[in-house]
Design a protein around this motif. Structure first.
Motif, short mmCIF file in Angstrom:
data_model
loop_
_atom_site.label_atom_id
_atom_site.label_comp_id
_atom_site.label_asym_id
_atom_site.label_seq_id
_atom_site.Cartn_x
_atom_site.Cartn_y
_atom_site.Cartn_z
N GLN A 49 24.36 -7.14 12.30
CA GLN A 49 23.94 -7.78 11.04
C GLN A 49 22.60 -8.49 11.22
OE1 GLN A 49 27.54 -10.18 10.61
NE2 GLN A 49 27.81 -9.37 8.53
N VAL A 94 32.93 -5.86 11.18
CA VAL A 94 32.93 -7.23 11.65
C VAL A 94 34.23 -7.47 12.40
CG1 VAL A 94 32.96 -9.63 10.89
CG2 VAL A 94 31.53 -7.98 9.70
N LEU A 151 27.61 -17.55 7.45
CA LEU A 151 28.30 -17.19 8.69
C LEU A 151 27.28 -16.85 9.77
CD1 LEU A 151 30.93 -14.76 7.09
CD2 LEU A 151 31.29 -17.13 7.81
N ALA A 152 27.70 -17.01 11.03
CA ALA A 152 26.83 -16.57 12.12
C ALA A 152 26.91 -15.05 12.19
CB ALA A 152 27.32 -17.18 13.44
N GLY A 199 33.43 -3.04 5.28
CA GLY A 199 33.82 -4.13 6.16
C GLY A 199 32.81 -4.43 7.26
N SER A 200 31.62 -3.85 7.15
CA SER A 200 30.62 -4.10 8.19
C SER A 200 29.81 -5.36 7.91
CB SER A 200 29.69 -2.88 8.34
OG SER A 200 29.06 -2.59 7.11
N GLY A 201 30.10 -6.01 6.79
CA GLY A 201 29.42 -7.28 6.52
C GLY A 201 28.13 -7.15 5.73
N LYS A 202 28.06 -6.17 4.85
CA LYS A 202 26.87 -6.00 4.00
C LYS A 202 26.69 -7.20 3.08
CE LYS A 202 28.32 -2.04 2.28
NZ LYS A 202 29.49 -1.79 3.14
N THR A 203 27.81 -7.63 2.48
CA THR A 203 27.70 -8.71 1.50
C THR A 203 27.14 -9.98 2.14
OG1 THR A 203 29.60 -7.72 0.43
CG2 THR A 203 28.94 -9.89 -0.34
N GLU A 204 27.55 -10.24 3.38
CA GLU A 204 27.02 -11.42 4.08
C GLU A 204 25.50 -11.31 4.25
OE1 GLU A 204 28.63 -14.15 4.69
OE2 GLU A 204 26.88 -15.10 5.62
N ARG A 219 32.57 -15.68 -4.62
CA ARG A 219 31.95 -15.66 -3.29
C ARG A 219 30.49 -16.12 -3.38
NH1 ARG A 219 32.38 -10.40 0.67
NH2 ARG A 219 31.35 -11.33 2.48
P1 ADP Z 1 31.10 -5.20 3.32
O1 ADP Z 1 30.35 -5.79 2.14
O2 ADP Z 1 30.22 -4.40 4.22
O3 ADP Z 1 32.34 -4.45 2.95
P2 ADP Z 1 31.75 -7.95 3.85
O4 ADP Z 1 30.42 -8.62 3.82
O5 ADP Z 1 32.62 -8.09 2.66
O6 ADP Z 1 31.57 -6.41 4.21
O7 ADP Z 1 32.51 -8.45 5.15
C1 ADP Z 1 33.83 -8.09 5.43
C2 ADP Z 1 34.60 -9.32 5.88
O8 ADP Z 1 34.05 -9.81 7.09
C3 ADP Z 1 34.55 -10.46 4.89
O9 ADP Z 1 35.80 -11.06 4.87
C4 ADP Z 1 33.49 -11.37 5.45
O10 ADP Z 1 33.72 -12.71 5.09
C5 ADP Z 1 33.63 -11.16 6.93
N1 ADP Z 1 32.36 -11.33 7.65
C6 ADP Z 1 31.18 -10.75 7.34
N2 ADP Z 1 30.23 -11.08 8.24
C7 ADP Z 1 30.82 -11.91 9.15
C8 ADP Z 1 30.37 -12.60 10.32
N3 ADP Z 1 29.11 -12.48 10.75
N4 ADP Z 1 31.26 -13.34 10.98
C9 ADP Z 1 32.53 -13.44 10.56
N5 ADP Z 1 33.02 -12.83 9.49
C10 ADP Z 1 32.20 -12.06 8.77
#
Ligand code: ADP
Ligand code: ZN
Ligand code: ZN
Length: 726
Positions: free
Chosen positions: A204, A384, A198-199, A228-233, A265
């Motif tokens: 992030q 995010v 993802l962008a 939900g802050s996108g750590k996994t990404e 994932r």
């Molecule tokens: P966390 O691990 O911090 O709880 P996630 O990585 O699971 O957060 O991200 C939460 C949601 O946001 C997921 O559905 C993920 O696919 C989405 N997401 C994460 N980063 C981005 C991004 N840069 N752009 C769009 N969607 C994103």
């Protein structure tokens, strides 16, 4: 590993062996001429007393070996079973957790390896035509085999050929002529890239850039990012960079979070067919060994696993990610009582590689390491897609009548959200119907005869269950003391709140999620699937709701009772409770709907709860750290816990008293005291808390316990860095 020079050929051949027995000792054996000298790190079979055990050769010809030795029975490996770095880790584990090396090695080796099975990767046998031509007029069956392969696109598995009627001998004969050849089926991991990354949003991107600019070598980072802050990404993109350099990555996740979704994932991003693998408790022993071996030889590039995966072998590990690093399931509670998070830190340090600890609610240990500058500290403070964090509110329930745990005010709030089409999540960390069952006349209480703990009343079937030893008792109709029929259920568990919610909202689907309803993973997945469809619904459950799963349509999170967690005797209870509430709250309002969190409490002015509400988890954590510092508790002073249990209370207490006399200054020793759960399954439990001003002092101090012989009738154990003091 000690690689002493080989002894001259006529000298006796002696090996020192770590045997899986609970003694801090290694054992010497001679190697008969009929066997090769095992390499240090190789498995050997030895006779130990009357048992045959699989041990690991540690050393050749130790200087202080005796003359008269038993011979080893067998040598199982030509090469060390463990890579050198993992062997070094085993030595460290034995020393740090004061656990016998033989048992540490037995914990690291998969069950099949402990049983002495060969460490061989089983490849599916696939045959393909080589294209060599030969005159097969006199060999019609071989011609038929080639025709069959060509019809199948050039290759087929041995099993398929057998199905088609080609014998093993025929296949061998065709291979002997060079007509067909066996395919190597090791997956080509480098070429598989699937889903696009993802962008990243600016926050992030900044975090990823900071991670990439960490110095080469051991570089631990705490990534504190709200749910939900996108750590996994960020993990995924960092892992991709390591993979591009051909290195392996280990991802540790809490037990409850290792779901097919989590693994899916990673597989979607990095490709399936073996590049991504997971280690978890549902694998058969054979599958576990295969994954272990494929990780050891580098075929697996991303290993996702729970606690024990931190002990897996790697060919070229380049990064360890610990997701939800605060989670209690990383601590092993018996045998080798290790913390997978702490071992991950040690392992990354030993290998000189990166370490990423991610969570929305860091453990106080990791925060303290960040404050002290030992870890870099990165933060993600926005969700995010701009979804906002839920607002927190308290419901003062002093003097109110609750219906099955629910106040009138909470009922109104639930109704409002459901009427507006939202889903609601009701959190109560206690399963069963009611935590106590007593006589309204004389005060008699149902207590487990084996544990002296209150028994929990369960519905369907109506029984009393002891949550400590799982013993069940039928429900008495009349009081066993005064014979009156005035027995009442006091307090609320999830079953009771379920009854109450069903009465209040008869038309709304209600899903209860706790250990009693989720014994089948399939059923739980099915429930989660219906919840994700997004119709108004009530989710009710224990901490199982707090982890891993995202419920985007949830607009309200209700906490039935925040008080019991903050009041528990365990010094870590406030930390755990604040983490749990924050994690549950993080399930709400993940999409476009901003959520609300409502917390019922009898102590609306309680300092801990207030600091959590007013300043969020970071504010709470700072306050709690200050309290720990003043009290001289972890993470400021290291702790060990010595537990003893026996059917005879005096024997257990006496044993600990004797141990405590050995544990002199400068240790601070508290106890022996009855354990918070003082009796389980008819065994009395006592404990000693040991604190020291430094890690070195603690380890020097408790080392004397290694020499203590087991006492008859008393089981005792040492827990370094205990997670809970129960
Ligand atoms: P966390 O691990 O911090 O709880 P996630 O990585 O699971 O957060 O991200 C939460 C949601 O946001 C997921 O559905 C993920 O696919 C989405 N997401 C994460 N980063 C981005 C991004 N840069 N752009 C769009 N969607 C994103
Ligand atoms: Zn009574
Ligand atoms: Zn019991």
């Amino acid at each position: 590993m000690n690689s002493n020079q080989e002894a001259p050929s006529n000298a006796p051949r002696v090996v020192r062996v770590a045997v899986p027995v609970p003694l801090h000792q290694l054992y010497d054996y001679s190697v008969p001429d009929s066997l090769p000298l095992p390499a240090p790190g190789a498995r050997v079979t030895v006779q130990f007393g009357r048992q045959r055990l699989t041990g690991v050769c540690v050393e050749h010809n130790p200087a202080d070996a005796h003359d008269k030795l038993r011979p080893i029975a067998d040598v199982l490996d030509n090469e060390p079973a463990l890579p050198a770095d993992l062997y070094d880790l085993a030595l460290w584990l034995a020393d740090y957790y004061q656990h016998p090396l033989g048992e540490v090695l037995a914990t690291i080796l998969p069950a099949e390896a402990r049983r002495g099975r060969p460490l061989e990767i089983q490849r599916s046998e696939v045959w393909s035509a080589t294209g060599h031509s030969a005159d097969l007029k006199r060999a019609p069956r071989q011609q038929a085999l080639l025709d069959c392969l060509s019809a199948a696109g050039g290759s087929a598995s041995a099993a398929a050929l057998r199905e088609a009627g080609f014998s093993r001998a025929l296949v061998k004969a065709a291979a002997g002529k060079g007509l067909i050849a066996r395919l190597e089926t090791a997956p080509d991991i480098a070429t598989q890239v699937c889903e696009e990354p993802l962008a990243l949003n600016p926050e992030q991107a900044a975090a990823l850039a900071a991670l990439e600019s960490r110095p080469a070598g051991f570089a631990p980072t705490l990534l504190e990012g709200i749910t939900g802050s996108g750590k996994t990404e960020i993990y995924l993109q960092l892992i991709q960079r390591l993979r591009n350099r051909g290195r392996q990555v280990l991802v540790l996740v809490p037990e409850i979070a290792l779901t097919p979704q989590t693994v899916g994932r990673f597989e979607r991003r990095f490709g399936g067919s073996g590049a991504v693998a997971s280690l978890h408790s549902n694998l058969t022993d054979r599958e576990r060994l295969q994954t272990w071996l494929r990780c050891r030889n580098g075929e697996i590039s991303v290993l996702i696993g729970t606690r024990s995966a931190v002990l897996a072998p790697f060919r070229d590990l380049g990064l360890i990610v610990v997701d939800e690093e605060h989670d209690g399931s990383f601590k092993q509670q018996d045998g080798l009582r290790y913390s997978a998070r702490d071992v991950a830190v040690k392992r990354a340090q030993g290998l000189g590689i990166g370490l990423l600890l991610g969570t929305a609610t860091p453990s106080l240990e990791s925060l303290n390491n960040a404050h002290a500058g030992r870890y870099a500290h990165l933060r993600l403070q926005h969700r995010v897609a701009g979804a906002s964090l839920p607002g927190f509110h308290l419901i003062d329930i002093r003097g109110q009548t609750l219906q099955d745990g629910i106040s009138d005010e909470l009922a109104r709030i639930l109704k409002r959200h459901l009427d507006q089409g939202g889903q609601t999540l009701v959190f109560l960390n206690r399963r069963g119907f009611a935590p106590s069952y007593l006589c309204a006349r004389c005060g008699w209480q149902a207590v487990c005869g084996q544990c002296e703990m209150r028994m929990t009343l369960h519905l369907s079937p109506r029984v009393l269950i002891c949550h400590h030893c799982s013993q069940r008792q039928p429900l008495p109709r009349a009081c066993p003391e005064c014979a009156r029929e005035q027995l009442i259920a006091v307090g609320v568990g999830t079953q009771r709140t379920e009854v109450g919610l069903a009465r209040l909202f008869p038309d709304i689907p209600l899903y209860r999620i706790d250990r009693d309803t989720t014994r089948s993973q399939k059923r739980m997945e099915a429930q989660f699937a219906s919840i994700r469809e997004g119709q108004p619904a009530i989710l009710l459950g224990t901490q199982m709701l707090a982890k891993g799963h995202h419920f985007p349509k949830v607009t309200l999170v209700a906490v039935i009772n925040a008080d019991s967690g903050f009041m528990s005797a365990d010094f870590r209870a406030p930390e755990r409770t604040a983490q749990l509430i924050t994690q549950v709250a993080g399930r709400a309002g993940r999409a476009e709907n901003p959520g609300e969190v409502w917390i019922q409490t009898y102590q609306p002015d309680g300092a801990l709860l207030r600091s959590l509400i007013d300043n969020g988890y970071p504010g709470f954590a700072e306050r709690e750290l200050a309290i720990r510092k003043t009290a001289g508790l972890p993470p400021y002073r290291p702790m060990a816990l010595v537990r003893a249990e026996s059917a005879n209370a005096d024997a257990a207490r006496e044993h600990l008293a004797a141990l405590s006399r050995q544990l002199g200054k400068p240790l601070e020793v508290l106890g022996p005291a009855p354990a918070p759960v003082a009796r389980v399954a008819n065994r009395f439990r006592f404990q000693l808390l040991v604190l020291a001003d430094s890690r070195a002092a603690l380890h020097r101090g408790v080392a004397v316990l290694r020499a203590i012989q087991p006492a008859t009738g008393v089981r005792w154990s040492l827990d370094i860095d205990p997670y809970d003091t129960f």
